[in-house]
Scaffold this active site. Structure first.
Site, short mmCIF file in Angstrom:
data_model
loop_
_atom_site.label_atom_id
_atom_site.label_comp_id
_atom_site.label_asym_id
_atom_site.label_seq_id
_atom_site.Cartn_x
_atom_site.Cartn_y
_atom_site.Cartn_z
N ARG A 36 47.46 -15.67 37.03
CA ARG A 36 46.02 -15.37 37.16
C ARG A 36 45.52 -15.62 38.58
O ARG A 36 44.57 -14.95 39.01
CB ARG A 36 45.23 -16.22 36.16
CG ARG A 36 45.43 -15.71 34.76
CD ARG A 36 44.69 -16.53 33.76
NE ARG A 36 44.72 -15.86 32.47
CZ ARG A 36 44.33 -16.41 31.35
NH1 ARG A 36 43.87 -17.64 31.34
NH2 ARG A 36 44.39 -15.74 30.23
N LYS A 199 47.77 -9.66 10.96
CA LYS A 199 46.75 -9.39 9.93
C LYS A 199 45.91 -8.15 10.14
O LYS A 199 45.48 -7.87 11.25
CB LYS A 199 45.82 -10.60 9.85
CG LYS A 199 46.53 -11.83 9.36
CD LYS A 199 45.58 -12.97 9.23
CE LYS A 199 46.25 -14.11 8.49
NZ LYS A 199 45.42 -15.30 8.50
N GLY A 355 47.27 -10.37 23.38
CA GLY A 355 48.23 -11.46 23.54
C GLY A 355 49.70 -11.21 23.27
O GLY A 355 50.52 -11.20 24.19
N GLY A 378 41.33 -11.65 24.48
CA GLY A 378 40.15 -11.44 23.63
C GLY A 378 39.24 -10.35 24.18
O GLY A 378 38.69 -9.54 23.43
P1 AMP Z 1 48.49 -10.92 16.15
O1 AMP Z 1 48.06 -12.13 16.93
O2 AMP Z 1 47.61 -10.57 15.02
O3 AMP Z 1 48.80 -9.75 17.06
O4 AMP Z 1 49.84 -11.31 15.44
C1 AMP Z 1 50.98 -11.66 16.13
C2 AMP Z 1 51.89 -12.42 15.21
O5 AMP Z 1 52.21 -11.61 14.11
C3 AMP Z 1 53.18 -12.83 15.86
O6 AMP Z 1 53.22 -14.22 15.97
C4 AMP Z 1 54.24 -12.33 14.86
O7 AMP Z 1 55.24 -13.27 14.60
C5 AMP Z 1 53.44 -12.08 13.61
N1 AMP Z 1 54.08 -11.08 12.75
C6 AMP Z 1 54.50 -9.85 13.09
N2 AMP Z 1 55.10 -9.26 12.05
C7 AMP Z 1 55.06 -10.11 11.01
C8 AMP Z 1 55.53 -10.08 9.66
N3 AMP Z 1 56.15 -9.00 9.20
N4 AMP Z 1 55.30 -11.14 8.88
C9 AMP Z 1 54.65 -12.22 9.37
N5 AMP Z 1 54.19 -12.33 10.63
C10 AMP Z 1 54.39 -11.29 11.44
#
Ligand code: AMP
Length: 397
Positions: A36, A199, A355, A378
């Site tokens: 950064r 999610k 991220g 974010g």
């Molecule tokens: P996000 O911050 O919502 O982009 O989520 C990223 C996280 O999603 C990472 O830490 C991944 O390990 C997790 N992730 C990706 N695919 C899966 C999965 N099939 N089941 C559980 N966690 C997952």
């Protein structure tokens, strides 16, 4: 609004909001990653080389509205000096009399760093009084902190009111805005968005905003299972958000109505526990038994997604395809990252934002093979959701 490229900084004191929220070693309090700081150098140099002086302001960490050594920007002075190749002055309170004395007598070519803005509660509260005080430090205000552009804090948004004419973006924010606009506002086609991660709930606004813009929408990662369940598939113990099944159904319908080619995985690498030591298998995505969970996309999904990515002119990627932190489940994310890199080699414009996908392209050493890797987690997500970012609006108004 002024433009940093053409502005005459001769004899001007430029107050620059940077994002120097860098990681520090817990014991030595030394900077462990200066990405950064490096990113802000072009903006700082532009002012100095144009005959101006620079007052830098930033936050660091999450202090409790009062000074704390571990959050002091004094810890990072030597790293800034190393990156700029010159000495940097420091004041231990960003709005003290001493600070005003030092900034008002700052000579051209010199740099002054103000102590952590968040040692005052007015910063996060967006206090007008604090913004007015900070504004006294400069003749011109530059916002180059994309990472905090989604916050209406004193130094990121409110302060701009005190520079009705003399305000502008730094090079870093300019590039972030240009990159997103290049993807979401250009007429080039096809435009493919790849959205993954854990999610649906955290990506719903992005997906909704993208449905009006993209030709192809690829869904991967844990969130894909809510869509599979919405289509009555068997997902076993995979991550599912029951509360979002109806939302997933609606997205499937909307995609069809809007003519968006929505792709969800067709197969999955399943595991009998959430661990790199788990037993694994590859099955159809909608045929997962209880006792098993899908932790990566399968080989046929990789091929399907790759084909779409390779044919794209514009690519936006946010979120991993699987649990890429575990070597056993990183193939999907790695192959998709590679496909984005190859499409970029062939002339597509690619933006990786948010991220974990940023962490993934860095881990696979592909960051310099995509067009732009966003620095603002974010802030980038909110921008992709179609929200107005206060830090950006304040400069544009
Ligand atoms: P996000 O911050 O919502 O982009 O989520 C990223 C996280 O999603 C990472 O830490 C991944 O390990 C997790 N992730 C990706 N695919 C899966 C999965 N099939 N089941 C559980 N966690 C997952």
């Amino acid at each position: 609004m002024k433009n940093i490229s053409t502005y005459n900084f001769q004899g001007k004191r430029a107050l620059i909001r940077v994002d120097f929220n860098v990681p520090l070693d817990k014991e030595t309090l030394k900077v462990t990653d200066d990405t950064r700081i490096k990113a802000a150098v072009p903006t700082i140099k532009k002012v100095l080389e144009g005959g101006g002086s620079v007052i830098l302001m930033s936050h660091l960490g999450r202090p409790n509205n009062e000074p704390e050594k571990k959050f002091s920007l004094e810890n990072i002075i030597s790293k800034i000096e190393e990156n700029l190749g010159q000495s940097v002055g420091f004041v231990s309170d960003c709005i003290s009399d001493e600070a005003f004395e030092k900034s008002s007598s700052l000579q051209s070519g010199h740099v002054l760093l103000l102590e952590n803005l968040r040692f005052h509660e007015g910063e996060k509260k967006g206090s007008r009084e604090m913004a007015e005080k900070l504004a006294r430090h400069g003749d011109v205000y530059i916002n180059d902190a994309f990472g905090t552009a989604h916050r209406a804090h004193a130094s990121t948004a409110v302060i701009a009111d005190f520079f009705p004419e003399e305000k502008m973006f730094g090079f870093l924010i300019q590039k972030e805005i240009e990159s997103v606009d290049k993807v979401l506002k250009s007429n080039k086609k096809p435009l493919t968005a790849i959205v993954g991660g854990a999610k649906v709930s955290s990506k719903i606004s992005i997906i909704t905003n993208l449905l009006d813009k993209v030709d192809n929408l690829i869904i991967g990662g844990g969130m894909a299972f809510t869509f599979v369940k919405a289509q009555n598939g068997k997902v076993g113990d995979s991550l599912v958000e029951e509360d979002y099944i109806d939302t997933a159904k609606q997205i499937l319908k909307d995609a069809e109505a809007k003519g968006v080619n929505l792709l969800i995985p067709i197969d999955s690498i399943i595991a009998d526990e959430f661990s790199n030591e788990a037993n694994t298998n590859q099955v159809e995505i909608d045929q997962i038994d209880f006792g098993w969970m899908g932790l990566d996309i399968g080989t046929r999904s990789i091929e399907l997604f790759k084909k779409t990515i390779m044919d794209s002119q514009l690519i936006l990627w946010n979120g991993p395809m699987g649990v890429f932190e575990m070597p056993k489940f990183q193939k999907g994310t790695k192959e998709i990252a590679l496909a984005v890199a190859i499409a970029t080699d062939k002339g597509a414009f690619s933006l990786v934002g948010g991220g974990d996908s940023v962490a993934a392209v860095n881990e696979f050493n592909l960051a310099d093979r995509v067009s732009h890797v966003s620095t603002g987690g974010g802030a980038m997500l909110e921008y992709l959701e179609g929200k107005t970012l206060p830090g950006i609006a304040a400069i544009l108004s």
